[in-house]
Design a protein around this motif. Structure first.
Motif, PDB file in Angstrom:
ATOM      1  N   GLY A  69     -23.498  -7.724 -25.742  1.00 19.19           N
ATOM      2  CA  GLY A  69     -24.491  -7.926 -24.700  1.00 19.19           C
ATOM      3  C   GLY A  69     -25.796  -8.489 -25.206  1.00 19.19           C
ATOM      4  N   ILE A  70     -25.728  -9.389 -26.184  1.00 20.13           N
ATOM      5  CA  ILE A  70     -26.927  -9.955 -26.800  1.00 20.13           C
ATOM      6  C   ILE A  70     -27.099 -11.407 -26.360  1.00 20.13           C
ATOM      7  CG2 ILE A  70     -27.952 -10.651 -29.017  1.00 20.13           C
ATOM      8  CD1 ILE A  70     -26.624  -8.202 -30.240  1.00 20.13           C
ATOM      9  N   ASP A  71     -28.330 -11.753 -26.008  1.00 19.12           N
ATOM     10  CA  ASP A  71     -28.644 -13.120 -25.597  1.00 19.12           C
ATOM     11  C   ASP A  71     -28.292 -14.093 -26.726  1.00 19.12           C
ATOM     12  OD1 ASP A  71     -29.900 -15.545 -24.880  1.00 19.12           O
ATOM     13  OD2 ASP A  71     -31.483 -14.498 -23.812  1.00 19.12           O
ATOM     14  N   TYR A  72     -27.592 -15.171 -26.400  1.00 17.66           N
ATOM     15  CA  TYR A  72     -27.174 -16.121 -27.429  1.00 17.66           C
ATOM     16  C   TYR A  72     -28.367 -16.786 -28.113  1.00 17.66           C
ATOM     17  CZ  TYR A  72     -24.851 -19.878 -29.901  1.00 17.66           C
ATOM     18  OH  TYR A  72     -24.421 -20.720 -30.898  1.00 17.66           O
ATOM     19  N   ALA A  73     -29.539 -16.775 -27.471  1.00 16.39           N
ATOM     20  CA  ALA A  73     -30.733 -17.350 -28.106  1.00 16.39           C
ATOM     21  C   ALA A  73     -31.023 -16.674 -29.441  1.00 16.39           C
ATOM     22  CB  ALA A  73     -31.939 -17.229 -27.179  1.00 16.39           C
ATOM     23  N   ALA A  74     -30.718 -15.369 -29.535  1.00 19.86           N
ATOM     24  CA  ALA A  74     -30.941 -14.650 -30.792  1.00 19.86           C
ATOM     25  C   ALA A  74     -30.015 -15.176 -31.884  1.00 19.86           C
ATOM     26  CB  ALA A  74     -30.715 -13.160 -30.584  1.00 19.86           C
ATOM     27  N   VAL A  75     -28.777 -15.502 -31.513  1.00 21.61           N
ATOM     28  CA  VAL A  75     -27.806 -16.036 -32.473  1.00 21.61           C
ATOM     29  C   VAL A  75     -28.311 -17.356 -33.046  1.00 21.61           C
ATOM     30  CG1 VAL A  75     -25.436 -16.856 -32.758  1.00 21.61           C
ATOM     31  CG2 VAL A  75     -25.908 -14.918 -31.244  1.00 21.61           C
ATOM     32  N   ALA A  76     -28.751 -18.229 -32.150  1.00 21.45           N
ATOM     33  CA  ALA A  76     -29.198 -19.550 -32.575  1.00 21.45           C
ATOM     34  C   ALA A  76     -30.466 -19.484 -33.410  1.00 21.45           C
ATOM     35  CB  ALA A  76     -29.416 -20.430 -31.338  1.00 21.45           C
ATOM     36  N   GLN A  77     -31.357 -18.566 -33.083  1.00 22.89           N
ATOM     37  CA  GLN A  77     -32.663 -18.543 -33.750  1.00 22.89           C
ATOM     38  C   GLN A  77     -32.637 -17.787 -35.073  1.00 22.89           C
ATOM     39  OE1 GLN A  77     -36.001 -17.752 -31.258  1.00 22.89           O
ATOM     40  NE2 GLN A  77     -37.284 -17.025 -32.914  1.00 22.89           N
ATOM     41  N   LEU A  78     -31.932 -16.661 -35.126  1.00 20.47           N
ATOM     42  CA  LEU A  78     -32.043 -15.778 -36.279  1.00 20.47           C
ATOM     43  C   LEU A  78     -30.920 -15.927 -37.300  1.00 20.47           C
ATOM     44  CD1 LEU A  78     -33.219 -12.534 -34.469  1.00 20.47           C
ATOM     45  CD2 LEU A  78     -34.611 -14.231 -35.633  1.00 20.47           C
ATOM     46  N   GLY A  79     -29.757 -16.382 -36.864  1.00 15.81           N
ATOM     47  CA  GLY A  79     -28.661 -16.550 -37.807  1.00 15.81           C
ATOM     48  C   GLY A  79     -27.962 -15.250 -38.160  1.00 15.81           C
ATOM     49  N   TRP A  80     -26.771 -15.382 -38.708  1.00 16.66           N
ATOM     50  CA  TRP A  80     -25.946 -14.224 -39.072  1.00 16.66           C
ATOM     51  C   TRP A  80     -26.469 -13.585 -40.369  1.00 16.66           C
ATOM     52  CZ3 TRP A  80     -22.049 -11.496 -36.994  1.00 16.66           C
ATOM     53  CH2 TRP A  80     -21.303 -10.658 -37.846  1.00 16.66           C
ATOM     54  N   PRO A  81     -26.518 -12.216 -40.442  1.00 15.51           N
ATOM     55  CA  PRO A  81     -26.224 -11.236 -39.393  1.00 15.51           C
ATOM     56  C   PRO A  81     -27.478 -10.695 -38.730  1.00 15.51           C
ATOM     57  CG  PRO A  81     -26.277 -10.111 -41.486  1.00 15.51           C
ATOM     58  CD  PRO A  81     -26.667 -11.550 -41.765  1.00 15.51           C
ATOM     59  N   ASN A  82     -28.620 -11.459 -38.871  1.00 17.13           N
ATOM     60  CA  ASN A  82     -29.912 -10.920 -38.446  1.00 17.13           C
ATOM     61  C   ASN A  82     -30.017 -10.658 -36.953  1.00 17.13           C
ATOM     62  OD1 ASN A  82     -31.015 -11.060 -41.108  1.00 17.13           O
ATOM     63  ND2 ASN A  82     -31.235 -13.260 -40.852  1.00 17.13           N
ATOM     64  N   TRP A  83     -29.152 -11.311 -36.146  1.00 12.82           N
ATOM     65  CA  TRP A  83     -29.265 -11.128 -34.696  1.00 12.82           C
ATOM     66  C   TRP A  83     -28.520  -9.898 -34.197  1.00 12.82           C
ATOM     67  CZ3 TRP A  83     -24.606 -11.049 -32.235  1.00 12.82           C
ATOM     68  CH2 TRP A  83     -23.517 -11.717 -32.842  1.00 12.82           C
ATOM     69  N   LEU A  84     -27.757  -9.234 -35.062  1.00  7.78           N
ATOM     70  CA  LEU A  84     -26.988  -8.070 -34.622  1.00  7.78           C
ATOM     71  C   LEU A  84     -27.898  -6.893 -34.284  1.00  7.78           C
ATOM     72  CD1 LEU A  84     -24.125  -8.343 -37.214  1.00  7.78           C
ATOM     73  CD2 LEU A  84     -23.804  -8.341 -34.723  1.00  7.78           C
ATOM     74  N   PRO A  85     -27.431  -5.946 -33.451  1.00  7.57           N
ATOM     75  CA  PRO A  85     -28.253  -4.785 -33.100  1.00  7.57           C
ATOM     76  C   PRO A  85     -28.731  -4.047 -34.334  1.00  7.57           C
ATOM     77  CG  PRO A  85     -26.314  -4.872 -31.707  1.00  7.57           C
ATOM     78  CD  PRO A  85     -26.137  -5.931 -32.768  1.00  7.57           C
ATOM     79  N   GLY A  86     -29.983  -3.595 -34.300  1.00 11.38           N
ATOM     80  CA  GLY A  86     -30.576  -2.951 -35.463  1.00 11.38           C
ATOM     81  C   GLY A  86     -30.153  -1.510 -35.627  1.00 11.38           C
ATOM     82  N   GLN A  87     -30.476  -0.952 -36.800  1.00  5.36           N
ATOM     83  CA  GLN A  87     -30.152   0.430 -37.088  1.00  5.36           C
ATOM     84  C   GLN A  87     -31.296   1.330 -36.668  1.00  5.36           C
ATOM     85  OE1 GLN A  87     -28.222   1.203 -40.845  1.00  5.36           O
ATOM     86  NE2 GLN A  87     -28.073  -0.987 -41.261  1.00  5.36           N
ATOM     87  N   ASP A  88     -31.007   2.647 -36.594  1.00  7.38           N
ATOM     88  CA  ASP A  88     -32.027   3.580 -36.141  1.00  7.38           C
ATOM     89  C   ASP A  88     -32.828   4.169 -37.297  1.00  7.38           C
ATOM     90  OD1 ASP A  88     -30.031   5.044 -37.243  1.00  7.38           O
ATOM     91  OD2 ASP A  88     -29.884   6.527 -35.632  1.00  7.38           O
ATOM     92  N   LYS A  89     -32.699   3.587 -38.495  1.00  8.92           N
ATOM     93  CA  LYS A  89     -33.493   4.020 -39.637  1.00  8.92           C
ATOM     94  C   LYS A  89     -34.277   2.829 -40.162  1.00  8.92           C
ATOM     95  CE  LYS A  89     -30.532   7.815 -41.170  1.00  8.92           C
ATOM     96  NZ  LYS A  89     -29.720   8.374 -42.274  1.00  8.92           N
ATOM     97  N   PRO A  90     -35.567   3.007 -40.449  1.00  9.24           N
ATOM     98  CA  PRO A  90     -36.359   1.885 -40.959  1.00  9.24           C
ATOM     99  C   PRO A  90     -35.835   1.413 -42.316  1.00  9.24           C
ATOM    100  CG  PRO A  90     -37.760   3.719 -40.271  1.00  9.24           C
ATOM    101  CD  PRO A  90     -36.363   4.229 -40.290  1.00  9.24           C
ATOM    102  N   LEU A  91     -36.034   0.134 -42.589  1.00 10.87           N
ATOM    103  CA  LEU A  91     -35.693  -0.404 -43.897  1.00 10.87           C
ATOM    104  C   LEU A  91     -36.628   0.191 -44.946  1.00 10.87           C
ATOM    105  CD1 LEU A  91     -35.373  -4.151 -42.847  1.00 10.87           C
ATOM    106  CD2 LEU A  91     -33.480  -2.661 -43.526  1.00 10.87           C
ATOM    107  N   PRO A  92     -36.134   0.477 -46.151  1.00 14.94           N
ATOM    108  CA  PRO A  92     -37.024   0.999 -47.191  1.00 14.94           C
ATOM    109  C   PRO A  92     -38.071  -0.032 -47.587  1.00 14.94           C
ATOM    110  CG  PRO A  92     -34.854   0.464 -48.084  1.00 14.94           C
ATOM    111  CD  PRO A  92     -34.745   0.352 -46.596  1.00 14.94           C
ATOM    112  N   LEU A  93     -39.251   0.445 -47.957  1.00 19.44           N
ATOM    113  CA  LEU A  93     -40.340  -0.459 -48.316  1.00 19.44           C
ATOM    114  C   LEU A  93     -40.006  -1.252 -49.566  1.00 19.44           C
ATOM    115  CD1 LEU A  93     -43.528   1.721 -47.743  1.00 19.44           C
ATOM    116  CD2 LEU A  93     -42.840  -0.296 -46.459  1.00 19.44           C
ATOM    117  N   GLY A  94     -40.444  -2.488 -49.574  1.00 23.84           N
ATOM    118  CA  GLY A  94     -40.237  -3.359 -50.725  1.00 23.84           C
ATOM    119  C   GLY A  94     -40.349  -4.806 -50.288  1.00 23.84           C
TER     120      GLY A  94
END
Length: 442
Positions: A69-94
């Motif tokens: 259920g993701i808008d295809y605009a995200a696929v075109a703009q962000l590229g694989w796999p960045n457009w996929l649904p995010g996780q519920d934990k923040p990325l570690p700092l770095g």
């Protein structure tokens, strides 16, 4: 958690309780709906999730986007796999996560449905990590191909103007802010630059992300607001901007306070305050700490935090206050102190301080004035003075309508159940009628 689950595709699939074979079946079904054939099997999904292969950009990725259920605009703009649904934990700092955090946040602007909010406990862990982690060294690139100095100046100047307009011209600036942050993100990820230019780019990315987060917060898009504050923290940390990072953590704490999690808000501020450098920044964080402690009914600790906020605000400094807290003034201190005292049941003194703060606020701070007026209206309702409460809330509503501030309107509408008890009084009846009239728009 194994490596497979760490991949965004595996995470999105597991969140929905699907096996690899079930995801493959849904992809084949999506293809059939388009009159196409897909040979996707569970073994192919496994290769995608372990990085041994990537789905075809023109064939498989549009089908995967449809399944989630993701808008295809995200696929075109962000590229694989960045457009996929995010996780519920923040990325570690770095430094390695500065760009991914921006890409994840920007995707929330493209698709409002697919993101989970960060858990409160994970934000407290992130704040602790920020406290003990020194920023990594910015990468040093060779001079050829570095970011043009004139372009960098323009990016910063334009960003500053958009941030300045973000509050009172929200509808006009929201798409512009997203587009500008996308451009800055591309410069960071695709260009060569000196460490000094890199620091400026990451600082700008942090400031833009912070401004967008506040817009999303005002629109009650709390999950995406959290993502943008998360991205802002990563980039402020990468740019060695300690005060800005502390301010972003305090924004996350303010959001948690709004979401009725005062204890985690207080814990985050406890991590952030000791690392601030400028007294104005420290004053603001102490003031937000006092708000959390008041909600927790910690009278003595709250008063101590208010005293610390006042002392810090009056402390001399040779350097100007950072842009993100340059608005902090005695007006904010007085009005928010009044809000704290109202929560602690000291309402007479609370009204005096809120009156003082509201009177000191300049016309350019219309949204803040609206927020403080609503705080005061709520306190009048607690005091059993519905007429004054309605008149005060009406003033707030007038301001909120003029600057298109949906969060302020929501705050006033939250008073509606209590106001209904006094519906026979004229000021209350008139306010209730106005709230009903605008109900479909918020």
């Amino acid at each position: 958690m194994d490596d497979e689950i760490r991949h965004p595709l595996a995470h999105a699939r597991n969140e929905r309780g699907w096996s690899q074979e079930e995801l493959a079946r849904r992809i084949r079904k999506a293809a059939a709906r388009r009159g196409l054939r897909s040979g996707t099997r569970g073994s192919r999904v496994s290769k995608w999730e372990t990085g041994r292969a990537a789905p075809d950009e023109d064939e498989s990725q549009p089908l995967i986007a449809e399944v989630f259920g993701i808008d295809y605009a995200a696929v075109a703009q962000l590229g694989w796999p960045n457009w996929l649904p995010g996780q519920d934990k923040p990325l570690p700092l770095g430094p390695q996560n500065a760009v991914p955090s921006l890409q994840e946040a920007l995707m929330t602007s493209l698709d409002r449905r697919s993101f989970l909010a960060y858990a409160s406990a994970s934000l407290a862990v992130l704040a602790h990590q920020w406290t003990i982690t020194e920023p990594g060294r910015l990468p040093r690139f060779a001079a050829p191909g570095e970011v043009d100095a004139e372009m960098l100046d323009w990016l910063e100047a334009t960003g500053a103007e958009l941030i300045r307009f973000a509050t009172e011209r929200r509808r006009r600036t929201s798409h512009l802010l997203d587009a500008h942050l996308t451009t800055v993100t591309e410069f960071i990820s695709e260009s060569r630059y000196t460490p000094v230019a890199g620091q400026r780019l990451h600082t700008l990315a942090a400031s833009l992300s912070q401004a967008i987060a506040w817009q999303h917060f005002d629109e009650r898009r709390h999950a995406s607001a959290g993502r943008f504050w998360h991205a802002a923290l990563h980039n402020a940390h990468t740019a060695h901007q300690r005060d800005l990072g502390a301010g972003i953590l305090s924004d996350l704490a303010y959001q948690l306070l709004w979401l009725k999690d005062a204890r985690t808000a207080a814990a985050i501020l406890e991590h952030a305050i000791p690392r601030t450098r400028h007294p104005t920044a420290r004053s603001l964080l102490h003031l937000r700490q006092a708000r959390a402690l008041a909600v927790l009914d910690e009278d003595g600790l709250c008063r101590r935090a208010l005293t610390a906020a006042e002392k810090a605000l009056e402390a001399p400094s040779y350097d100007p206050a950072p842009a993100w807290c340059s608005w902090m003034s005695h007006a904010d201190l007085a009005a928010d102190s009044g809000r704290c005292l109202a929560d602690l049941g000291r309402r007479r003194q609370a009204h005096q301080l809120m009156d003082e703060g509201i009177a000191l606020l300049p016309a350019t701070r219309a949204k803040t004035t609206s927020v403080f007026l609503t705080y005061q209206a709520e306190t009048y309702l607690r005091d059993g003075e519905p007429d004054i409460a309605a008149e005060t809330a009406t003033r707030s509503l007038d301001l909120a309508g003029r600057i298109d501030a949906p969060r302020c309107v929501t705050m006033i509408r939250d008073l509606e159940p209590e106001l209904t008890r006094y519906a026979r009084t004229t000021p209350v009846a008139e306010l209730l009628e106005r709230l009903r009239a605008i109900g479909l728009h918020y």
